[in-house]
Design a protein around this motif. Structure first.
Motif, PDB file in Angstrom:
ATOM      1  N   TRP A 196      44.393  32.291  83.337  1.00 55.68           N
ATOM      2  CA  TRP A 196      43.135  32.899  83.692  1.00 55.68           C
ATOM      3  C   TRP A 196      42.981  32.606  85.252  1.00 55.68           C
ATOM      4  O   TRP A 196      43.182  31.637  85.757  1.00 55.68           O
ATOM      5  N   SER A 197      42.628  33.301  86.159  1.00 55.82           N
ATOM      6  CA  SER A 197      42.449  33.448  87.584  1.00 55.82           C
ATOM      7  C   SER A 197      41.579  32.103  88.224  1.00 55.82           C
ATOM      8  O   SER A 197      40.739  31.967  87.436  1.00 55.82           O
ATOM      9  N   GLU A 198      42.104  31.522  88.966  1.00 56.41           N
ATOM     10  CA  GLU A 198      41.096  30.553  89.927  1.00 56.41           C
ATOM     11  C   GLU A 198      39.670  31.317  90.324  1.00 56.41           C
ATOM     12  O   GLU A 198      38.826  30.409  90.299  1.00 56.41           O
ATOM     13  N   LYS A 199      39.737  32.503  90.658  1.00 50.51           N
ATOM     14  CA  LYS A 199      38.698  33.154  91.053  1.00 50.51           C
ATOM     15  C   LYS A 199      37.554  33.247  89.831  1.00 50.51           C
ATOM     16  O   LYS A 199      36.478  32.927  89.719  1.00 50.51           O
ATOM     17  N   ASN A 200      38.127  33.424  88.692  1.00 52.34           N
ATOM     18  CA  ASN A 200      37.325  33.426  87.570  1.00 52.34           C
ATOM     19  C   ASN A 200      36.899  31.963  87.037  1.00 52.34           C
ATOM     20  O   ASN A 200      35.593  31.762  86.578  1.00 52.34           O
ATOM     21  N   ALA A 205      32.452  28.112  86.973  1.00 54.56           N
ATOM     22  CA  ALA A 205      31.833  26.747  87.674  1.00 54.56           C
ATOM     23  C   ALA A 205      30.621  26.989  88.139  1.00 54.56           C
ATOM     24  O   ALA A 205      29.799  26.078  87.740  1.00 54.56           O
ATOM     25  N   LYS A 206      30.523  27.746  88.999  1.00 55.59           N
ATOM     26  CA  LYS A 206      29.295  28.039  89.956  1.00 55.59           C
ATOM     27  C   LYS A 206      28.171  28.452  88.779  1.00 55.59           C
ATOM     28  O   LYS A 206      26.748  28.021  89.089  1.00 55.59           O
ATOM     29  N   GLU A 207      28.375  29.341  87.670  1.00 53.44           N
ATOM     30  CA  GLU A 207      27.230  29.392  86.892  1.00 53.44           C
ATOM     31  C   GLU A 207      26.929  28.537  85.962  1.00 53.44           C
ATOM     32  O   GLU A 207      25.683  28.647  85.344  1.00 53.44           O
ATOM     33  N   LEU A 208      27.782  27.617  85.733  1.00 55.71           N
ATOM     34  CA  LEU A 208      27.216  26.362  84.674  1.00 55.71           C
ATOM     35  C   LEU A 208      27.118  25.048  85.329  1.00 55.71           C
ATOM     36  O   LEU A 208      26.407  24.320  84.914  1.00 55.71           O
ATOM     37  N   GLU A 209      27.247  25.034  86.716  1.00 56.05           N
ATOM     38  CA  GLU A 209      27.173  23.638  87.570  1.00 56.05           C
ATOM     39  C   GLU A 209      25.768  23.184  87.634  1.00 56.05           C
ATOM     40  O   GLU A 209      25.350  22.039  87.585  1.00 56.05           O
ATOM     41  N   THR A 228      39.866  26.838  97.038  1.00 52.69           N
ATOM     42  CA  THR A 228      38.859  27.587  96.049  1.00 52.69           C
ATOM     43  C   THR A 228      37.733  26.674  95.542  1.00 52.69           C
ATOM     44  O   THR A 228      36.730  27.260  95.228  1.00 52.69           O
ATOM     45  N   PHE A 229      37.903  25.677  95.325  1.00 56.07           N
ATOM     46  CA  PHE A 229      37.141  24.582  94.465  1.00 56.07           C
ATOM     47  C   PHE A 229      36.363  23.561  95.448  1.00 56.07           C
ATOM     48  O   PHE A 229      35.771  22.807  94.903  1.00 56.07           O
ATOM     49  N   LYS A 230      36.352  23.895  96.742  1.00 52.86           N
ATOM     50  CA  LYS A 230      35.508  23.130  97.606  1.00 52.86           C
ATOM     51  C   LYS A 230      34.225  22.909  97.291  1.00 52.86           C
ATOM     52  O   LYS A 230      33.363  23.846  96.799  1.00 52.86           O
ATOM     53  N   ILE A 301      39.671  39.029  80.378  1.00 53.93           N
ATOM     54  CA  ILE A 301      38.548  38.484  79.893  1.00 53.93           C
ATOM     55  C   ILE A 301      37.454  38.132  80.969  1.00 53.93           C
ATOM     56  O   ILE A 301      37.943  37.653  82.128  1.00 53.93           O
ATOM     57  N   THR A 302      36.409  38.266  80.614  1.00 52.90           N
ATOM     58  CA  THR A 302      35.513  38.252  81.651  1.00 52.90           C
ATOM     59  C   THR A 302      34.734  36.719  81.845  1.00 52.90           C
ATOM     60  O   THR A 302      34.834  36.213  80.466  1.00 52.90           O
ATOM     61  N   VAL A 303      34.071  36.512  82.734  1.00 51.87           N
ATOM     62  CA  VAL A 303      33.201  35.180  82.676  1.00 51.87           C
ATOM     63  C   VAL A 303      32.218  35.342  81.592  1.00 51.87           C
ATOM     64  O   VAL A 303      31.929  34.225  81.098  1.00 51.87           O
ATOM     65  N   TYR A 304      31.603  36.365  81.495  1.00 51.11           N
ATOM     66  CA  TYR A 304      30.666  36.515  80.424  1.00 51.11           C
ATOM     67  C   TYR A 304      31.210  36.223  78.984  1.00 51.11           C
ATOM     68  O   TYR A 304      30.419  35.565  78.237  1.00 51.11           O
ATOM     69  N   ASN A 305      32.399  36.898  78.750  1.00 48.51           N
ATOM     70  CA  ASN A 305      33.127  36.547  77.558  1.00 48.51           C
ATOM     71  C   ASN A 305      33.328  35.102  77.292  1.00 48.51           C
ATOM     72  O   ASN A 305      32.912  34.441  76.053  1.00 48.51           O
TER      73      ASN A 305
END
Length: 314
Positions: A196-200, A205-209, A228-230, A301-305
């Motif tokens: 699953w891509s690093e962008k996903n 991560a940003k939606e959960l942090e 990407t995860f700076k 597979i979406t972030v929402y999924n």
């Protein structure tokens, strides 16, 4: 039943497979009244010995990379060490869980009273005193148990932290918000088509942090995605024991289908695994509290999924 005090087992491809094998080795310990178990495995898996809760007693490492690179002197040295390790001890029982032509030869050369394998081709039967018909039904760990001729009831593997892992875990927890649960995100995989891509992962991560501490696990093959995860807490360049410490600190683990998924499960961490070609039925985490999503094109597979499935185990 034969008297078995020492067993040599072979499984060298995949740390996740070695972890899945532990439940079978525990059954062997019970069946034969606590024999000594020695595992022949790739040298990259060697440090797992200290985390197996005493199920594995010894490791014989093999550097399979030199076979692939065909560096003559390194290859000859590796073969010499392997032959020495195979011949220096007599085992009561050998079980080949790898079942390659290569491991049939290794089994043939090893000193063991009985040698069990489940070769894919009859021409490899020479390596064994007894062959078991391959039965791939259900989970891979059940296949291992059938080869070993123990109960194939689906069971859980278990790992224990050793001192370095425990120290790393304590140091890590001191840096995190103690009022928040911890979610580990494992972005690596053995193949890009299974990743699953690093962008996903970053978007997740940003939606959960805000609600959770986020640990992003980056393996050597994914170092190119570090930037990407700076700003997020990244776990990388760890020893295997430290990796176990970091994974065991998590309350939940979101991961591609790769070794750390099985490490998390073996530490009792609820897992959400993202599959492409693999399936939960065959290679899923050995833990009751888990979820999975399977899609041949994993980045459909979406972030929402993922968030929806994740909250089922929180």
């Amino acid at each position: 039943m034969m008297n078995v005090n020492s067993i040599l087992v072979i499984r060298y491809s995949g740390l996740g497979d070695v972890v899945m094998l532990l439940q079978t080795l525990k059954k062997l310990k019970e069946k034969y009244n606590n024999p000594t178990i020695t595992l022949l495995t790739d040298h990259t898996n060697s440090a797992i010995l200290e985390n197996t809760c005493g199920v594995i007693d010894n490791i014989i490492p093999i550097n399979r990379k030199v076979f692939k690179e065909k560096k003559i002197w390194a290859l000859l040295k590796e073969l010499k060490n392997l032959f020495f390790n195979l011949r220096k001890k007599q085992y009561d029982l050998l079980i080949d869980f790898q079942n390659f032509g290569e491991t049939a030869t290794i089994s043939y050369l090893a000193r063991a009273s009985e040698k069990i394998g489940s070769p894919k081709k009859d021409k490899y039967n020479y390596g064994y005193t007894k062959t078991v018909k391959k039965d791939n039904r259900g989970h891979r760990s059940q296949l291992f148990s059938r080869i070993a001729e123990v109960s194939d009831r689906l069971d859980f593997s278990q790992l224990c932290l050793e001192s370095n892992g425990e120290k790393y875990k304590r140091s890590l927890l001191d840096k995190l918000d103690k009022n928040k649960k911890i979610i580990g995100l494992n972005i690596g995989s053995t193949q890009d088509s299974r990743r699953w891509s690093e962008k996903n992962f970053y978007k997740l991560a940003k939606e959960l942090e805000e609600e959770f501490n986020i640990l992003v696990f980056i393996g050597p093959a994914e170092k190119r995605f570090e930037s990407t995860f700076k700003g997020l807490h990244v776990i990388q360049d760890t020893s295997l024991n430290e990796l176990c410490g970091a994974i065991s600190s998590c309350d939940y683990f979101v991961t591609n289908d790769t070794g750390p998924a099985h490490i998390a499960a073996a530490f009792g961490v609820p897992t959400l695994t993202l599959f492409s070609t693999g399936t939960d039925e065959n290679v899923g985490s050995l833990i009751e509290k888990k979820e999975f999503i399977q899609n041949n094109n994993i980045n459909d597979i979406t972030v929402y999924n993922v968030k929806t499935k994740l909250y089922n185990i929180i």
